[in-house]
Design a protein around this motif. Structure first.
Motif, PDB file in Angstrom:
ATOM      1  N   ASP A 558       0.869  -1.180   0.000  1.00 46.91           N
ATOM      2  CA  ASP A 558       0.000   0.000   0.000  1.00 46.91           C
ATOM      3  C   ASP A 558       0.909   1.234   0.000  1.00 46.91           C
ATOM      4  N   GLU A 559       0.378   2.332   0.453  1.00 44.84           N
ATOM      5  CA  GLU A 559       1.159   3.556   0.583  1.00 44.84           C
ATOM      6  C   GLU A 559       0.854   4.167   1.940  1.00 44.84           C
ATOM      7  N   ARG A 560       1.887   4.662   2.596  1.00 43.73           N
ATOM      8  CA  ARG A 560       1.667   5.338   3.868  1.00 43.73           C
ATOM      9  C   ARG A 560       2.203   6.777   3.771  1.00 43.73           C
ATOM     10  N   VAL A 561       1.616   7.659   4.553  1.00 42.94           N
ATOM     11  CA  VAL A 561       1.957   9.078   4.515  1.00 42.94           C
ATOM     12  C   VAL A 561       3.145   9.342   5.433  1.00 42.94           C
ATOM     13  N   ILE A 562       4.156  10.001   4.874  1.00 48.75           N
ATOM     14  CA  ILE A 562       5.324  10.421   5.642  1.00 48.75           C
ATOM     15  C   ILE A 562       5.335  11.946   5.661  1.00 48.75           C
ATOM     16  N   LEU A 563       5.411  12.514   6.842  1.00 51.43           N
ATOM     17  CA  LEU A 563       5.438  13.963   6.994  1.00 51.43           C
ATOM     18  C   LEU A 563       6.807  14.398   7.519  1.00 51.43           C
ATOM     19  N   PHE A 564       7.487  15.224   6.737  1.00 48.81           N
ATOM     20  CA  PHE A 564       8.748  15.820   7.159  1.00 48.81           C
ATOM     21  C   PHE A 564       8.479  17.241   7.632  1.00 48.81           C
ATOM     22  N   VAL A 565       9.087  17.621   8.735  1.00 46.86           N
ATOM     23  CA  VAL A 565       8.874  18.967   9.271  1.00 46.86           C
ATOM     24  C   VAL A 565      10.214  19.644   9.536  1.00 46.86           C
ATOM     25  N   ARG A 566      10.286  20.910   9.149  1.00 46.66           N
ATOM     26  CA  ARG A 566      11.412  21.753   9.568  1.00 46.66           C
ATOM     27  C   ARG A 566      10.923  22.570  10.747  1.00 46.66           C
ATOM     28  N   LEU A 567      11.582  22.398  11.866  1.00 44.99           N
ATOM     29  CA  LEU A 567      11.098  22.981  13.108  1.00 44.99           C
ATOM     30  C   LEU A 567      11.542  24.431  13.265  1.00 44.99           C
ATOM     31  N   ALA A 568      10.748  25.191  13.974  1.00 45.04           N
ATOM     32  CA  ALA A 568      11.117  26.561  14.310  1.00 45.04           C
ATOM     33  C   ALA A 568      12.345  26.549  15.218  1.00 45.04           C
ATOM     34  N   ALA A 569      13.077  27.632  15.216  1.00 52.06           N
ATOM     35  CA  ALA A 569      14.296  27.726  16.018  1.00 52.06           C
ATOM     36  C   ALA A 569      13.992  27.445  17.488  1.00 52.06           C
ATOM     37  N   GLY A 570      14.820  26.613  18.098  1.00 54.54           N
ATOM     38  CA  GLY A 570      14.668  26.302  19.513  1.00 54.54           C
ATOM     39  C   GLY A 570      13.646  25.223  19.814  1.00 54.54           C
ATOM     40  N   THR A 571      13.097  24.593  18.773  1.00 58.88           N
ATOM     41  CA  THR A 571      12.060  23.572  18.962  1.00 58.88           C
ATOM     42  C   THR A 571      12.629  22.187  18.667  1.00 58.88           C
ATOM     43  N   THR A 572      12.198  21.193  19.395  1.00 64.00           N
ATOM     44  CA  THR A 572      12.549  19.804  19.104  1.00 64.00           C
ATOM     45  C   THR A 572      11.270  19.009  18.883  1.00 64.00           C
ATOM     46  N   LEU A 573      11.403  17.927  18.111  1.00 65.80           N
ATOM     47  CA  LEU A 573      10.240  17.094  17.806  1.00 65.80           C
ATOM     48  C   LEU A 573      10.061  16.067  18.932  1.00 65.80           C
TER      49      LEU A 573
END
Length: 649
Positions: A558-573
């Motif tokens: 199948d296919e699954r959704v991958i979301l890449f994020v560039r975080l704001a300064a000083g933020t961690t995921l």
């Protein structure tokens, strides 16, 4: 039913060129159209009548009028427009020769140069004479590797006044990206600058010019415009001559060469991120009529207007902007970073230059909001009446921001089209309301529809954006495509005889359009197609997220959704932030939109024209090669997506 964010006043409607055009059509044909919707339906039903009326209303300058508007109207591709006409594109843009301002060139840092319509004509005449002396004739290719300078406009107009074909790249292209484009078309003359400034830094172009010209044996002259230094050092660069020396002593204007309507005007390029860029050959009359229509009618541009569009010479919006000269407006050319030295810079410029039409990208408006800028409260924008946005879908939140923090009483026109047609399928309508998240209308003369998977026209449901009848700015051909196979494959294989544009969108009950993203980049989990713009619109409203990109990863059949994020300064995921993102997506979009993986990355890759490159990232995560990395503004960003352990589980 959505509530409109803006409606034109009765006085604005009465003053609009669109209203005058409706009266023109009614008087000529005995019709009684009272608004845009009736005019649009007629324009796509009576194609020949509409385009002939538009030709006359706009006052197209031609030494010979067309014999027929449209031959083979049922054929796509293959329809022929304005047979028998003889005209010159540059002559139509240089119809004014007075002392009113034509071009205002503003470089990063504030250096400003002004050129009147009389002065513009004089410079074009001198350069055209120099080009003719250099052997340029109709059909030769003249190319520009240039920043957004007044000389760039002069070079294009001088070349096309002789019937040469103009093509351009912006100087932030790498050597390989330039050669992938100009190497295919073999320019006789190459215009270039010695460099450019961006975000307070100097970028020298001379080393790249040595490499580029050495690899283009057909270049007989390299004409160098001084941008960084008044006397650039051209030693060791083949065929190089300074711009001032090239035009020295020239006086006699050779005149505007009169050419058939379908004489090639521009060669434009596809993005080139998934293979060699396709070279799109576009005709003079078709581009002139369609862009002039979009500027004079849909943008309501006239002699009292001042327009800016944030663009480089590698994006079709540069060509579109320059056509505004045909309306007699003042065109502001800005060369530099839009946030240098601060986010308010361009709004001070808008105040100081009295800009009435401010054109930009959805990405710029989103970044402006993130910066906390409040231009309407900080600067006098009393002259501003229209904001234009394109490049990617404009989120409803950005609509709200514009009306809240820029100006409550203006027309916000999100517009959409492409390099392929050097214009738009959906545009602004100065007679109609603005609804959040919607493009106001389909363009006059463009028989646009939305097709479902079976090729049936649908309203209120997502589908493929198509055009079911010919339009004048369709490419004449692709370069080096003698049998037209590449051309047909690009647009006409999905639904034979119908132009399939590649946008996933929805036609609304009000006649507007909602664009969800590129259809070849839509996500397809469980067989349900989802536009990426929906995800970006939601995710990028979170203060922790500076930017994002979503792709589909092949996974377990199948296919699954991958979301890449560039975080704001000083933020961690953190797990908490990831869950908050998922919850917002689940509640505000649907469970199918929820990404299987959310991965933080240091950068999001973009094309030079500032469009996210989902397809290239999809190739990288599947271990497939990406060609033509030089087509990207930040090609090194692709390496961030290679061999990620999060994608292996």
């Amino acid at each position: 039913m959505k509530e409109p964010l803006w409606r034109p006043t009765a006085a604005q409607r009465d003053r609009a060129a669109m209203t005058r055009f409706i009266a023109f059509v009614n008087a000529r044909h005995g019709t009684s159209f009272s608004g845009y919707d009736e005019l649009y339906r007629w324009s796509v039903t009576e194609l020949s009548l509409f385009w002939a009326d538009l030709w006359d209303f706009l006052g197209i300058i031609a030494s010979r009028r067309f014999d027929r508007v449209l031959d083979e109207p049922a054929t796509m591709p293959g329809a022929r427009w304005f047979a028998g006409a003889r005209l010159n594109f540059a002559e139509n843009l240089l119809r004014y020769r007075d002392d009113r301002p034509a071009l205002v060139g503003i470089a990063e840092g504030g250096e400003t140069r002004r050129l009147s319509y009389a002065g513009l004509f004089d410079q074009v005449a001198r350069l055209a004479a120099a080009l003719k002396d250099a052997g340029v004739t109709a059909g030769d290719r003249v190319a520009g590797f240039l920043p957004n300078l007044p000389e760039t406009v002069v070079a294009m107009l001088a070349a096309t006044s002789l019937g040469a074909v103009w093509s351009s790249c912006s100087p932030d292209f790498g050597s390989r990206g330039v050669l992938d484009r100009f190497g295919q078309i073999g320019p006789k003359i190459l215009f270039a600058a010695d460099g450019y400034r961006y975000r307070g830094r100097r970028f020298d172009s001379l080393a790249r010019l040595r490499e580029i010209v050495s690899a283009l044996p057909g270049v007989e002259r390299l004409v160098v415009v001084p941008s960084l230094d008044e006397e650039p050092d051209l030693r060791g660069i083949p065929q190089a001559v300074r711009y001032a020396d090239f035009t020295a002593g020239q006086a006699a204007f050779p005149g505007f060469v009169q050419l058939p309507a379908d004489h090639p005007l521009y060669i434009m390029y596809s993005s080139g991120t998934t293979g060699p860029p396709k070279c799109l050959v576009q005709g003079a009359a078709g581009i002139l009529l369609n862009q002039f229509k979009e500027l004079a009618l849909h943008t309501d541009l006239g002699r009292d207007d001042t327009i800016i569009y944030l663009t480089t010479c590698g994006w079709m919006m540069w060509n579109w902007l320059v056509c505004a000269l045909a309306t007699g407006a003042t065109v502001v050319l800005y060369e530099g970073h839009p946030f240098h030295p601060d986010p308010g810079y361009l709004w001070r410029l808008a105040r100081d230059e009295g800009i009435t039409v401010f054109g930009t990208s959805a990405r710029y408006l989103a970044a402006l909001e993130k910066s906390g800028a409040r231009p309407g409260r900080e600067y006098d924008l009393s002259r501003l009446r229209t904001v234009l946005s394109t490049g990617s879908p404009l989120a409803p939140e950005s609509f709200a921001y514009v009306y809240r923090e820029i100006k409550a009483d203006l027309q916000l026109a999100s517009i959409s089209g492409g390099t392929d047609l050097n214009g738009c399928f959906a545009l602004g309508n100065p007679l109609g309301p603005v609804y959040p998240g919607e493009l106001q209308c389909r363009g006059l003369g463009m028989r646009v529809a939305v097709f479902d998977e079976a090729g049936r026209a649908v309203v209120g449901k997502p589908g493929e954006l198509v055009c079911t009848a010919p339009f004048p700015s369709m490419p004449l051909s692709f370069w080096h495509d003698p049998d037209g196979a590449k051309y047909r494959h690009a647009y006409f294989e999905r639904f034979p005889g119908v132009w399939t544009h590649g946008d996933w969108c929805e036609l609304t009950e009000s006649g507007g359009l909602i664009i969800y993203g590129r259809s070849d980049a839509t996500l397809n989990p469980g067989g349900v197609r989802i536009g990426t713009a929906e995800l970006y619109r939601l995710v990028e409203t979170l203060p922790e997220i500076a930017d994002s990109l979503a792709v589909g990863q092949r996974w377990e059949g199948d296919e699954r959704v991958i979301l890449f994020v560039r975080l704001a300064a000083g933020t961690t995921l953190t797990d908490e932030l990831a869950e908050r993102i998922r919850r917002a997506i689940r509640e505000q979009l649907s469970p199918r939109h929820v990404p299987a993986r959310i991965i933080a990355v240091a950068d999001i890759p973009y094309t030079i024209s500032m469009k996210k490159v989902e397809l290239a990232v999809r190739k990288v995560i599947h271990g497939e090669p990406v060609k033509n990395r030089d087509a990207l503004a930040n090609p090194e960003a692709l390496d961030l997506y290679r061999d990620l352990p999060e994608l292996q589980r």
